[in-house]
Design a protein around this motif. Structure first.
Motif, PDB file in Angstrom:
ATOM      1  N   VAL A  86       0.813  -1.223   0.000  1.00 42.02           N
ATOM      2  CA  VAL A  86       0.000   0.000   0.000  1.00 42.02           C
ATOM      3  C   VAL A  86       0.845   1.272   0.000  1.00 42.02           C
ATOM      4  N   GLY A  87       2.160   1.143   0.158  1.00 45.80           N
ATOM      5  CA  GLY A  87       3.031   2.307   0.179  1.00 45.80           C
ATOM      6  C   GLY A  87       2.893   3.213  -1.033  1.00 45.80           C
ATOM      7  N   PRO A  88       2.839   2.647  -2.246  1.00 43.64           N
ATOM      8  CA  PRO A  88       2.695   3.502  -3.426  1.00 43.64           C
ATOM      9  C   PRO A  88       1.433   4.361  -3.398  1.00 43.64           C
ATOM     10  N   PHE A  89       0.359   3.865  -2.758  1.00 48.09           N
ATOM     11  CA  PHE A  89      -0.866   4.669  -2.690  1.00 48.09           C
ATOM     12  C   PHE A  89      -0.643   5.898  -1.805  1.00 48.09           C
ATOM     13  N   LEU A  90       0.155   5.748  -0.755  1.00 51.51           N
ATOM     14  CA  LEU A  90       0.487   6.894   0.091  1.00 51.51           C
ATOM     15  C   LEU A  90       1.269   7.942  -0.704  1.00 51.51           C
ATOM     16  N   VAL A  91       2.128   7.467  -1.607  1.00 50.59           N
ATOM     17  CA  VAL A  91       2.854   8.391  -2.493  1.00 50.59           C
ATOM     18  C   VAL A  91       1.862   9.146  -3.367  1.00 50.59           C
ATOM     19  N   MET A  92       0.844   8.441  -3.859  1.00 47.55           N
ATOM     20  CA  MET A  92      -0.190   9.076  -4.685  1.00 47.55           C
ATOM     21  C   MET A  92      -0.931  10.156  -3.896  1.00 47.55           C
ATOM     22  N   ILE A  93      -1.180   9.886  -2.619  1.00 49.52           N
ATOM     23  CA  ILE A  93      -1.864  10.872  -1.781  1.00 49.52           C
ATOM     24  C   ILE A  93      -1.009  12.128  -1.634  1.00 49.52           C
ATOM     25  N   VAL A  94       0.296  11.952  -1.464  1.00 42.23           N
ATOM     26  CA  VAL A  94       1.207  13.102  -1.367  1.00 42.23           C
ATOM     27  C   VAL A  94       1.186  13.908  -2.665  1.00 42.23           C
ATOM     28  N   LEU A  95       1.207  13.226  -3.805  1.00 47.69           N
ATOM     29  CA  LEU A  95       1.144  13.919  -5.096  1.00 47.69           C
ATOM     30  C   LEU A  95      -0.170  14.681  -5.248  1.00 47.69           C
ATOM     31  N   ASN A  96      -1.256  14.085  -4.752  1.00 51.17           N
ATOM     32  CA  ASN A  96      -2.551  14.748  -4.785  1.00 51.17           C
ATOM     33  C   ASN A  96      -2.525  16.017  -3.932  1.00 51.17           C
ATOM     34  N   PHE A  97      -1.884  15.938  -2.782  1.00 50.92           N
ATOM     35  CA  PHE A  97      -1.739  17.085  -1.885  1.00 50.92           C
ATOM     36  C   PHE A  97      -0.969  18.207  -2.578  1.00 50.92           C
ATOM     37  N   ILE A  98       0.102  17.842  -3.283  1.00 52.48           N
ATOM     38  CA  ILE A  98       0.901  18.835  -4.014  1.00 52.48           C
ATOM     39  C   ILE A  98       0.067  19.491  -5.114  1.00 52.48           C
ATOM     40  N   ALA A  99      -0.780  18.681  -5.780  1.00 55.92           N
ATOM     41  CA  ALA A  99      -1.645  19.221  -6.834  1.00 55.92           C
ATOM     42  C   ALA A  99      -2.613  20.240  -6.261  1.00 55.92           C
ATOM     43  N   PHE A 100      -3.118  19.994  -5.045  1.00 57.40           N
ATOM     44  CA  PHE A 100      -3.998  20.971  -4.397  1.00 57.40           C
ATOM     45  C   PHE A 100      -3.247  22.278  -4.132  1.00 57.40           C
ATOM     46  N   ILE A 101      -1.988  22.170  -3.735  1.00 58.83           N
ATOM     47  CA  ILE A 101      -1.192  23.376  -3.489  1.00 58.83           C
ATOM     48  C   ILE A 101      -1.046  24.183  -4.774  1.00 58.83           C
ATOM     49  N   PHE A 102      -0.778  23.516  -5.885  1.00 70.16           N
ATOM     50  CA  PHE A 102      -0.678  24.204  -7.175  1.00 70.16           C
ATOM     51  C   PHE A 102      -2.025  24.791  -7.600  1.00 70.16           C
ATOM     52  N   GLY A 103      -3.111  24.151  -7.167  1.00 67.12           N
ATOM     53  CA  GLY A 103      -4.447  24.654  -7.498  1.00 67.12           C
ATOM     54  C   GLY A 103      -4.783  25.952  -6.801  1.00 67.12           C
TER      55      GLY A 103
END
Length: 473
Positions: A336-353
């Motif tokens: 499940v570790g890669p999914f946590l990485v995806m969540i971090v990337l999603n968080f970064i996308a919100f910052i750019f938004g």
């Protein structure tokens, strides 16, 4: 809106309404479990299996169109009969659609299943038409968005656990001697149908406030004169089509030897991460786009929300049934570790938004183009998690597109909303196109099909949403 009820009494009715959001989210995503099941049982091509979503989401278009035409000539049907009556009728139609799965399995007719799905989707469409505005008016207008976000979060909970419960019922509880057959589908859908009937009784016995609307319904197609609405209609079509198509074929994708080669029952468990990601993104989106002044507080709330929802999905996917007994089999950190990485990337996308609906829409669309390219043209665990991660980035699209598309429509707002709901038909068309592609080039390369959807949505987020003056409006 006018009401004869005290607003302080709205808490219990709202809790009742949120149950509707949960149940229609649950039954909608059950299609993703049903598609590979029927594909194997009837020896279907991917295109033929895609008819499941065509029948289901096609009902959204036809029923919404009929409702729209009737409302223009006779007035809003829900307003005439009342929200409570409309919701009860919708729930009973859903129950009837589920009940038809039993004779469909008896006669072993794929067309019968499609007819049952169309009737079920008719009920879900009527439920959405009634429940969405009702949830919005159950309280102060300034908190309507908050109530809808909460209701949509509960809807996402239904979409997250549906693959788990559905997979357990079909592949474990009702499998005959460990073998999955068409007959295995009878009792699960009778259970679902019973739940709709029980909920109809609960609504019937509940005290739901009565509302009367004095909103003027504009005739003609004046709303179509607004370019941002026209572009928004296409964007809704593209979004729903892309999200449904990905979800429809994810199980088959995960079973592919070039990806992970998972058994079907295990793949259905991982589907929860796709829809769980959508729940994480929606709840975080509600925080990101809120009026909270402190950015640090926003990010803290988002981080806590993401972690809590992830843990819920992690616990739910650990449920197993072996030899009639419930067991807990947790996935390892490596799984499940890669999914946590995806969540971090999603968080970064919100910052750019930067908390702007249009900008966030564009950023998320670009992320989806990248993820789908990885899913279609690489392989193994990288492609696997890229495909599952798309749920995180699909999350905010419905609310952002819808809000941008109806902005400044003035007297044509209701008409514009009806036209946008019709575009849910994308969920009927795009899965068929993706299925046809899968038959010709394979399931992995077929994941390149929705890329064009998100390229268009990126255009809408960065440019197409802008409101232009319309003469005579």
């Amino acid at each position: 809106m006018e009401t004869e009820n005290n607003p302080t009494n709205y808490k219990k009715p709202f809790i009742t309404i949120t149950l509707l959001f949960f149940l229609w989210g649950f039954i909608t995503v059950m299609n993703d479990v049903l598609i590979p099941y029927l594909k194997e049982g009837f020896d279907l091509t991917y295109f033929q299996a895609g008819l499941v979503q065509f029948a289901f989401f096609g009902a959204f278009f036809f029923v919404s169109l009929i409702y729209y035409l009737v409302s223009l000539s006779k007035g809003d049907p829900i307003n005439r009969v009342g929200y409570k009556t409309g919701i009860i009728v919708a729930l009973l139609v859903c129950g009837a659609g589920c009940a038809l799965f039993y004779p469909a399995a008896e006669f072993q007719k794929y067309g019968f299943f499609l007819g049952a799905l169309f009737l079920l989707a008719t009920g879900v469409t009527l439920l959405q038409i009634a429940a969405n505005p009702y949830a919005a008016i159950l309280g102060k207008p300034e908190t309507a968005s908050s109530r809808l976000n909460l209701a949509q979060g509960v809807n996402s909970l239904g979409t997250t656990i549906a693959p788990i419960i559905g997979g357990l019922l079909l592949y474990k509880v009702f499998a005959h001697g460990g073998e999955v057959t068409i007959d295995s589908i009878k009792l699960p859908y009778l259970i679902y149908g019973s739940l709709f009937v029980v909920l109809a009784v609960i609504v019937w016995r509940s005290h739901l406030p009565k509302f009367a609307s004095d909103e003027k319904v504009e005739k003609g197609l004046g709303a179509l004169r607004y370019p941002h609405l026209r572009f928004g209609m296409i964007a809704i079509f593209m979004y729903v089509g892309g999200e449904v198509a990905i979800g429809s074929y994810l199980i088959n994708y995960m079973m592919d030897g070039a990806i992970m080669g998972l058994p079907e029952s295990t793949a259905s468990l991982y589907l929860a991460y796709y829809w769980g990601g959508a729940m994480i993104g929606r709840l975080c989106g509600a925080i990101s786009l809120s009026d909270i002044a402190s950015q640090s507080r926003k990010y803290a709330y988002m981080a806590v929300t993401a972690i809590v929802v992830f843990l819920v999905v992690y616990l739910v996917t650990a449920i197993r049934i072996e030899d009639g007994e419930f067991l807990m089999a947790f996935m390892t950190p490596a799984q499940v570790g890669p999914f946590l990485v995806m969540i971090v990337l999603n968080f970064i996308a919100f910052i750019f938004g930067k908390g702007h609906p249009a900008r966030a829409l564009g950023v998320f669309s670009i992320c989806l183009v990248v993820l789908l390219s990885i899913a279609a043209f690489t392989g193994g665990s990288l492609a696997f998690w890229a495909a599952l991660g798309t749920g995180l980035f699909n999350s905010i699209m419905w609310s952002n597109i819808f809000t941008l598309a109806i902005k400044d429509l003035k007297q044509y707002t209701s008409q514009g909303s009806s036209l946008l709901v019709m575009m849910i038909a994308g969920g009927a068309i795009v899965p068929l196109i993706m299925g046809a592609a899968a038959d010709r080039v394979g399931i992995q390369l077929a994941f390149a099909v929705p890329i064009i959807n998100y390229i268009y949505i990126a255009f809408y987020g960065f440019a197409g949403h802008k409101v232009k003056e319309v003469s005579g409006a």
